[in-house]
Design an enzyme around this catalytic site. Structure first.
Site, mmCIF file in Angstrom:
data_model
loop_
_atom_site.group_PDB
_atom_site.id
_atom_site.type_symbol
_atom_site.label_atom_id
_atom_site.label_comp_id
_atom_site.label_asym_id
_atom_site.label_seq_id
_atom_site.Cartn_x
_atom_site.Cartn_y
_atom_site.Cartn_z
ATOM 1 C CD GLU A 14 -2.488 0.931 2.877
ATOM 2 O OE1 GLU A 14 -3.512 1.597 3.058
ATOM 3 O OE2 GLU A 14 -2.047 0.119 3.733
ATOM 4 C CE LYS A 34 -6.959 1.054 3.894
ATOM 5 N NZ LYS A 34 -5.713 1.457 4.601
ATOM 6 C CB CYS A 90 -4.316 -2.028 4.109
ATOM 7 S SG CYS A 90 -3.583 -2.183 5.767
#
Length: 649
Positions: free
Chosen positions: A46, A115, A175
């Site tokens: 990330e 995300k 994540c």
């Protein structure tokens, strides 16, 4: 990608915080290394182009623009590399900054996955800088390496499909997404993704690595997918946090690769797309209507050379490698078997059991399970009738072991010599006593079954079946002989595991004499003992006739558990048994396995009840509903293609 294996990588570069160009150089070096190692999908952490720990520097125009410019340079680097790359960076779109994974392939930006879940608790403060991504993909403009402009899809619901291998479908999340209760990866998998990639920056705290490993393993199992997780490591700011670069590759609940913590580098593994596709087909919970709202992006590799597989192929898939896991498995199986028998006896009101004991492995296990069931029932073991039925092939060794074992366990021992009965039967049907054919053998097995059934009727007991799953797979049982019982406790236990169960009992029992007997049983060749002994020793060794059970169990596992083609099983067996069996030997016994498996289904179609203990079983009421007259041509012809000489045999 022969046999649908694809090599994937989790790559962790050493980053320089807030220096996209330096990070671009480090990432590019690893991109080239991945391609050189035959990797086809490589995942980076990330925000690795900028560094995850930039904090308020993410609000600086210089950093955001340089990250985009560095991504363009990475696109140029990817032109000559035959690999799909997934790289993290901050991406500004329509006045908002997003934490994205960019998918690069052959010089193009195929898509951007923002995300979904932005952590804003504890040590995380991402909501200060980033917005939450949206689901439905929309086109965004990006600068191409040649200076022109291109359009790519941006949104969470993107799937990337390989044209040559449509089973390879890649979805991505970032994540925190995998830590959330409603992970995007669940949607991706239901929509068809077989490989989920995750670029992460998970800081290291005490015990977190174990949780992380469990999480990725479980997510790959829930989603029936391969999961490639690359986490930030060396170079990130340590002002308040430490990042260890802990990366993981999992497949359907199995960890294929785990990087050492507190390091950078590349970790690779081969994922088995066949395993995932077949498992989904079997489960039936992945429907075609689940992909509504998704945008599909196709890509095509220039070449897909054969991989030299590096993943370990377990030669004994039914038996755990580690001793502690093996002992736990054995105890669990014994309890399943004994509990099944206990419940059956309670339901029908039986307080006696009849077990034919030969001194062989299977009848030994059946007697041990019966004894355990009687302990659970609180019944005296004297109510177990252990019957030894010597005949033409019985040896002194097996006879003595059967008798000693029954006495040590406290069972009632009864001997019924069946020689006269079988000889009379031969006379009745006009069969010569010196004609050692299938009638000679099967008459003994059926006489033994008749004796057991009649003794059970006399005593109001239950005949306990002794045959195991490997024998059922090969049809190595006499129809309406040892094939039949009133409850088959070993019906789903493969031969390779039977041996470990008996060994476990020998190791853990308190009676020293019983342990000695069990070890001698383990040392005795597997045999039905239906032919006369030679010099007092067993003349009929099962594995000389039908082949090594360790090979047949291997074939059985991969055929039934994952539906693999014969060619793929042959390849895996060659790797698993390298140095132990020549390829010609493996092929020979594979032929035997497939021919017998199909020809003997009629015996499995009328099996007695028995407990399922593992993921592979052959009950006609559950795991294997197969016509008895199905042909084996399709499977045997594939073996013929491997070795043309095969057809001449």
């Amino acid at each position: 990608m022969r046999d649908h294996y694809v090599r994937v990588a989790a790559a962790v570069p050493k980053v320089t915080v807030a220096d996209p160009e330096a990070n671009r150089a480090a990432i590019e070096e690893q991109m080239k290394a991945c391609a050189g190692a035959g990797v086809k999908i490589a995942v980076f952490p990330e925000l690795c182009l900028s560094g995850y720990t930039c904090e308020d520097l993410f609000l600086q125009t210089s950093l955001v623009r340089e990250a985009k410019a560095s991504l363009t340079r990475l696109m140029r680097a990817s032109e000559a590399l035959d690999c799909l790359y997934v790289v993290g960076l901050p991406w500004e779109e329509r006045g908002r900054l997003y934490n994205c994974m960019a998918v690069l392939f052959h010089g193009e930006l195929l898509g951007l996955i923002p995300k979904s879940f932005i952590p804003n608790y504890g040590e995380f403060y991402e909501a200060r800088h980033f917005g939450a991504g949206w689901r439905e993909p929309e086109p965004v403009i990006y600068k191409k390496p040649d200076g022109g402009w291109g359009a790519a899809w941006m949104g969470t619901d993107l799937l990337f499909v390989c044209e040559e291998f449509p089973e390879l479908v890649v979805g991505a999340e970032v994540c925190e997404d995998v830590w959330a209760p409603d992970s995007p990866s669940i949607r991706h998998a239901l929509a068809g993704a077989t490989v989920i990639v995750n670029g992460s920056a998970s800081d290291e705290t005490t015990g977190k690595s174990d949780y992380r490993k469990s999480l990725i393993s479980l997510q790959s199992a829930k989603c029936l997918c391969a999961y490639v997780y690359a986490s930030a490591g060396d170079g990130e700011s340590t002002t308040d946090l430490v990042f260890s670069g802990h990366s993981l590759i999992a497949e359907d609940g199995t960890i294929l690769g785990e990087s050492p913590r507190f390091s950078s580098g590349i970790m690779t593994a081969e994922v088995d797309l066949d395993r995932l596709v077949v498992e989904r087909r079997r489960m039936g919970t992945f429907g075609s209507d689940r992909g509504k709202g998704y945008q599909t992006v196709f890509f095509s590799f220039r070449e897909t050379p054969d991989l030299t597989l590096k993943r370990r192929i377990d030669p004994a898939p039914f038996v755990p490698d580690e001793e502690s896991a093996r002992r736990k498995r054995c105890e669990e199986i014994l309890m399943i078997q004994a509990s099944g028998l206990k419940s059956r006896m309670e339901k029908i009101g039986a307080s006696r059991a009849v077990v034919g004991v030969s001194g062989g492995l299977d009848s030994t296990l059946a007697l041990l399970v019966t004894a355990k069931a009687f302990d659970l029932l609180g019944l005296p073991k004297e109510q177990i009738l252990a019957v030894t039925m010597p005949c033409f092939g019985t040896t002194d060794r097996t006879y003595a072991n059967a008798c000693r074992m029954a006495r040590v366990l406290g069972a009632e021992l009864k001997e019924v010599n069946i020689k006269k009965a079988v000889t009379q039967h031969f006379a009745d049907i006009g069969h010569e006593t010196d004609k050692l054919d299938v009638t000679y053998e099967n008459s003994q097995a059926r006489e033994r079954t008749q004796v057991l059934m009649d003794l059970a009727n006399q005593s109001g007991g239950l005949v306990i079946g002794t045959g195991d799953m490997s024998e059922l797979a090969l049809g190595w049982a006499t129809y309406n002989g040892d094939h039949m019982s009133m409850y088959g406790v070993n019906a789903s236990v493969p031969k390779t595991l039977v041996r470990h169960l008996v060994a476990y009992y020998a190791d853990t029992c308190e009676e020293e004499e019983l342990s000695r007997v069990l070890r001698d049983v383990l040392d005795t060749p597997v045999s039905p003992e239906l032919l006369p002994p030679e010099d007092g020793k067993i003349a009929q060794k099962t594995e000389d006739l039908v082949g090594p059970y360790e090979l047949h169990d291997f074939f059985l596992y991969y055929m039934l558990r994952y539906g693999y083609r014969p060619g793929k099983i042959y390849r895996l067996a060659g790797l698993a048994f390298a140095g132990r069996y020549e390829e010609a030997v493996i092929l020979r016994w594979m032929k035997t396995f497939y021919r017998r498996f199909f020809a003997q289904q009629f015996k499995r179609s009328c099996l007695p009840d028995g407990p399922k203990v593992g993921s592979v079983a052959m009950s006609p009421r559950g795991d294997l509903r197969m016509p008895s007259d199905a042909g084996a041509r399709l499977w045997l012809s594939e073996l013929e293609a491997i070795c043309p000489e095969f057809k001449k045999e």
